[in-house]
Scaffold this motif. Sequence first.
Motif, mmCIF file in Angstrom:
data_model
loop_
_atom_site.group_PDB
_atom_site.id
_atom_site.type_symbol
_atom_site.label_atom_id
_atom_site.label_comp_id
_atom_site.label_asym_id
_atom_site.label_seq_id
_atom_site.Cartn_x
_atom_site.Cartn_y
_atom_site.Cartn_z
ATOM 1 N N ILE A 193 -4.512 1.568 9.870
ATOM 2 C CA ILE A 193 -3.746 2.753 9.503
ATOM 3 C C ILE A 193 -4.103 3.156 8.082
ATOM 4 O O ILE A 193 -4.129 2.325 7.184
ATOM 5 C CB ILE A 193 -2.235 2.483 9.598
ATOM 6 N N GLN A 194 -4.367 4.416 7.891
ATOM 7 C CA GLN A 194 -4.698 4.923 6.566
ATOM 8 C C GLN A 194 -3.832 6.137 6.243
ATOM 9 O O GLN A 194 -3.346 6.836 7.133
ATOM 10 C CB GLN A 194 -6.186 5.307 6.488
ATOM 11 N N ASP A 195 -3.650 6.367 4.941
ATOM 12 C CA ASP A 195 -2.953 7.568 4.448
ATOM 13 C C ASP A 195 -1.536 7.688 5.002
ATOM 14 O O ASP A 195 -1.058 8.778 5.304
ATOM 15 C CB ASP A 195 -3.744 8.838 4.808
ATOM 16 N N MET A 196 -0.859 6.543 5.167
ATOM 17 C CA MET A 196 0.540 6.550 5.600
ATOM 18 C C MET A 196 1.306 5.550 4.758
ATOM 19 O O MET A 196 0.796 4.492 4.428
ATOM 20 C CB MET A 196 0.647 6.155 7.087
ATOM 21 N N ASP A 197 2.527 5.904 4.389
ATOM 22 C CA ASP A 197 3.387 4.991 3.651
ATOM 23 C C ASP A 197 4.411 4.423 4.618
ATOM 24 O O ASP A 197 5.409 5.058 4.928
ATOM 25 C CB ASP A 197 4.077 5.716 2.492
ATOM 26 N N LEU A 198 4.127 3.233 5.117
ATOM 27 C CA LEU A 198 5.004 2.585 6.080
ATOM 28 C C LEU A 198 5.684 1.385 5.436
ATOM 29 O O LEU A 198 5.214 0.848 4.434
ATOM 30 C CB LEU A 198 4.210 2.119 7.300
ATOM 31 N N GLN A 199 6.794 0.959 6.036
ATOM 32 C CA GLN A 199 7.499 -0.226 5.560
ATOM 33 C C GLN A 199 7.568 -1.240 6.695
ATOM 34 O O GLN A 199 7.485 -0.890 7.878
ATOM 35 C CB GLN A 199 8.912 0.135 5.095
ATOM 36 N N ILE A 200 7.718 -2.499 6.325
ATOM 37 C CA ILE A 200 7.846 -3.550 7.331
ATOM 38 C C ILE A 200 9.072 -3.266 8.196
ATOM 39 O O ILE A 200 10.170 -3.055 7.685
ATOM 40 C CB ILE A 200 7.952 -4.927 6.661
ATOM 41 N N GLY A 201 8.878 -3.249 9.498
ATOM 42 C CA GLY A 201 9.953 -2.932 10.431
ATOM 43 C C GLY A 201 9.826 -1.552 11.044
ATOM 44 O O GLY A 201 10.363 -1.297 12.126
ATOM 45 N N ASP A 202 9.122 -0.628 10.364
ATOM 46 C CA ASP A 202 8.896 0.701 10.943
ATOM 47 C C ASP A 202 8.037 0.573 12.206
ATOM 48 O O ASP A 202 7.202 -0.324 12.318
ATOM 49 C CB ASP A 202 8.200 1.621 9.944
#
Length: 241
Positions: A193-202
């Motif tokens: 995955i690139q260019d995404m701001d994800l968090q653990i659990g999403d």
Amino acid sequence: IIQPPSGQDYRTVSGDANEILESVLGNAFGGLFTFPEESSEIDIPSYQFDRYTGALTGFTKMLATKNARLNIEVIQGGANEAFEIMLSAVPIQDLSEEIEYSQDSRVNISIKESRRGINHLICLGKGELKDRQVVHLYAQLDGSISQKQYYKGLQERTAVYDNNNAEDLNELIEGGTEKLQEDMNYKKMNLEIQDMDLQIGDIVGGRDYNSGLSLKKPVVQKIVKIESGTEEIEYKVEGEE
């Protein structure tokens, strides 16, 4: 480690999720962790932690019952002041409906499907010989697990789960369910995955048009790498090898 109170079998909690985090963890690490003053608006009517479970595992499982996750945020203090780590409960973002990763997205994706996995698990608990606790768990067509058999004859695939340390029948069933979920039919997704701001659990979704398989999985790792001043973030989803 979340321990049962003296004279009790389990640690049981209820109330706002943020307040529970603070009451359970408290000042265990000398004030390193802090907690928001405001409510999380995530109400836990009643939750029973596993006996002697790690705090991270216990919090994760508790919040999952409310489709929520643990948020870990570093708060930097002023000049010459130490930072603190704030723990809070927040809803899980399910981005699988909004964003689906596939070959069209120009990302590397692979989905592995395992068929003919275990669908009947014989769970052995406390006791000896004929007095030993025995529970049969069965995988269902929709992927759920119950004590009613679905696959029979040539389709049945059986294994044994041995746990004579289980405190009671409920703990035996819980451990057996987790084991059967690991060994039954499954799909695993590897993606970059690139260019995404994800968090653990999403939760993110993926589709492999070559095989026609699709699924959605939560992010379980977020790895930050900095080399020569360049930052790179790598995500791993549940079940990724």
